[in-house]
Design an enzyme around this catalytic site. Structure first.
Site, PDB file in Angstrom:
ATOM      1  N   HIS A   1      31.275  44.955  42.349  1.00 34.22           N
ATOM      2  CA  HIS A   1      31.090  44.730  43.667  1.00 34.22           C
ATOM      3  C   HIS A   1      31.393  45.674  44.637  1.00 34.22           C
ATOM      4  CE1 HIS A   1      31.741  40.641  41.993  1.00 34.22           C
ATOM      5  NE2 HIS A   1      31.086  40.069  43.098  1.00 34.22           N
TER       6      HIS A   1
ATOM      7  N   LYS B   1      35.779  44.457  48.687  1.00 36.24           N
ATOM      8  CA  LYS B   1      35.975  43.193  48.025  1.00 36.24           C
ATOM      9  C   LYS B   1      37.717  43.106  47.647  1.00 36.24           C
ATOM     10  CE  LYS B   1      35.090  39.991  44.147  1.00 36.24           C
ATOM     11  NZ  LYS B   1      34.947  38.612  45.347  1.00 36.24           N
TER      12      LYS B   1
ATOM     13  N   THR C   1      34.005  35.051  39.884  1.00 32.51           N
ATOM     14  CA  THR C   1      32.802  34.746  39.078  1.00 32.51           C
ATOM     15  C   THR C   1      33.244  35.086  37.481  1.00 32.51           C
ATOM     16  OG1 THR C   1      31.301  35.114  40.472  1.00 32.51           O
ATOM     17  CG2 THR C   1      30.449  35.217  38.310  1.00 32.51           C
TER      18      THR C   1
ATOM     19  N   THR D   1      35.356  31.137  48.869  1.00 30.70           N
ATOM     20  CA  THR D   1      36.321  32.068  48.834  1.00 30.70           C
ATOM     21  C   THR D   1      37.301  32.107  47.497  1.00 30.70           C
ATOM     22  OG1 THR D   1      36.796  31.655  51.353  1.00 30.70           O
ATOM     23  CG2 THR D   1      38.371  33.082  50.312  1.00 30.70           C
ATOM     24  N   THR D   2      37.160  33.111  47.117  1.00 29.29           N
ATOM     25  CA  THR D   2      37.712  33.464  45.691  1.00 29.29           C
ATOM     26  C   THR D   2      39.513  33.665  45.774  1.00 29.29           C
ATOM     27  OG1 THR D   2      37.150  35.723  45.429  1.00 29.29           O
ATOM     28  CG2 THR D   2      35.754  34.018  44.561  1.00 29.29           C
TER      29      THR D   2
ATOM     30  N   ASP E   1      35.987  31.048  63.580  1.00 28.40           N
ATOM     31  CA  ASP E   1      35.766  32.344  63.026  1.00 28.40           C
ATOM     32  C   ASP E   1      37.174  32.999  64.013  1.00 28.40           C
ATOM     33  OD1 ASP E   1      34.526  34.681  61.696  1.00 28.40           O
ATOM     34  OD2 ASP E   1      34.892  35.563  63.731  1.00 28.40           O
TER      35      ASP E   1
ATOM     36  N   ASN F   1      31.216  31.160  42.699  1.00 29.24           N
ATOM     37  CA  ASN F   1      29.814  31.562  42.661  1.00 29.24           C
ATOM     38  C   ASN F   1      28.905  30.247  42.866  1.00 29.24           C
ATOM     39  OD1 ASN F   1      27.250  33.016  42.528  1.00 29.24           O
ATOM     40  ND2 ASN F   1      28.132  34.601  41.691  1.00 29.24           N
ATOM     41  N   PHE F   2      28.141  30.473  43.951  1.00 29.19           N
ATOM     42  CA  PHE F   2      27.016  29.467  44.055  1.00 29.19           C
ATOM     43  C   PHE F   2      25.579  29.894  43.812  1.00 29.19           C
ATOM     44  CE2 PHE F   2      30.358  28.062  47.204  1.00 29.19           C
ATOM     45  CZ  PHE F   2      30.539  26.710  47.015  1.00 29.19           C
TER      46      PHE F   2
END
EC number: 1.17.1.8
Length: 267
Positions: free
Chosen positions: A156, A160, A167, A101-102, A37, A128-129
């Site tokens: 969202h 964001k 997605t 991550t997108t 992190d 998207n999971f």
């Protein structure tokens, strides 16, 4: 039981990263070996998620964490500006990236696919999971065969960083596989306020809503003569993504190259 899959979590201190840390610690088939992190504040990752000390401390040094922990898989939920560098570093050490991550461009995915294959490993990039979100995409792609007039609205929170969402882009790509490009609306329409018709994709529009208090929703709206069809998915908390992330970590062990989209693992 076979040896557990060793997992590193990048962005471990973030809201999604903490859910991943918790999921890994609770699954006996997985073992947390690194928690990365930007704060790198030395907290115990287990204590951070309320599960008690696990002996893995938060660090900001990704490369050192990969060398010392020797993970099999790196799960990344960071930010678009950091994810490519993280993925390149992981692949260099033969660590399989599983990325939520997108913000990826097609050329980014091609590069990571090439790097993975050169190392003889695989990985997954998924906008998207969520199992429900994947089903929404598949249903939308099926509907597009019969109702080609379509628009996407995604919602969202206002923090964001990318628009449209990953997605929405993935949904649009799947729709376009079953639909010829078709310019919708009146051919003489004029936007009196720029952007009011949304982003243009292959003849249809994508609208991005960003508001505080919103988590993640998407609606795909199809229009036909005398009827409409709405396919909608709502996410209410981050824990809903974890069954998909768990499956992706395990699937990544048997892949060669990058798979883009979790839909490949949902029949």
């Amino acid at each position: 039981m076979n040896n557990p899959i060793k997992v590193a979590v990048t962005g471990a201190g973030g809201r999604m990263g903490r859910e991943v840390v918790k999921m890994v610690l609770e699954d006996p088939e997985l073992r947390l070996v690194a928690a990365i992190d930007h704060s790198g504040d030395g907290r115990d990752a287990g204590e951070m998620v309320g599960l008690g000390a696990c002996g893995i401390k938060l660090t900001s040094d990704l490369e050192l964490a990969l060398v010392e922990g020797q993970p099999d898989v790196m799960v990344d939920f960071t930010i678009p500006q950091a994810v490519m560098g993280n993925a390149r570093t992981a692949i260099k050490h033969k660590v399989r990236p599983v990325i939520g991550t997108t913000g990826f461009r097609p050329e980014d995915i091609e590069e990571l696919d090439r790097l993975c294959k050169a190392q003889g490993i695989g990985g997954i990039i998924a906008p998207n999971f969520s199992i429900g979100a994947i089903l929404m995409m598949k249903f939308a792609a099926q509907a597009a065969k019969y109702m080609p007039h379509v628009e996407i609205i995604e919602y969202h929170g206002d923090q964001k960083l990318d628009a449209p969402s990953g997605t929405a882009v993935k949904t649009a790509e799947l729709i376009s596989q079953n639909r010829q490009e078709l310019r919708q609306g009146n051919p003489n329409e004029e936007e009196t306020i720029e952007g009011s018709r949304g982003g243009y994709y292959d003849g249809f529009r994508i609208h991005s809503v960003r508001l505080p208090g919103v988590f993640a929703q998407q609606e795909v709206i199809f229009g036909g003569y005398g009827q409409t069809l709405k396919i909608r998915h709502d996410s209410y908390e981050r824990a809903g993504y974890m069954p998909g992330v768990n499956l992706a970590v395990k699937k990544a062990m048997g892949l060669d190259g990058i798979v883009y989209g979790f839909d490949h693992f949902i029949d």
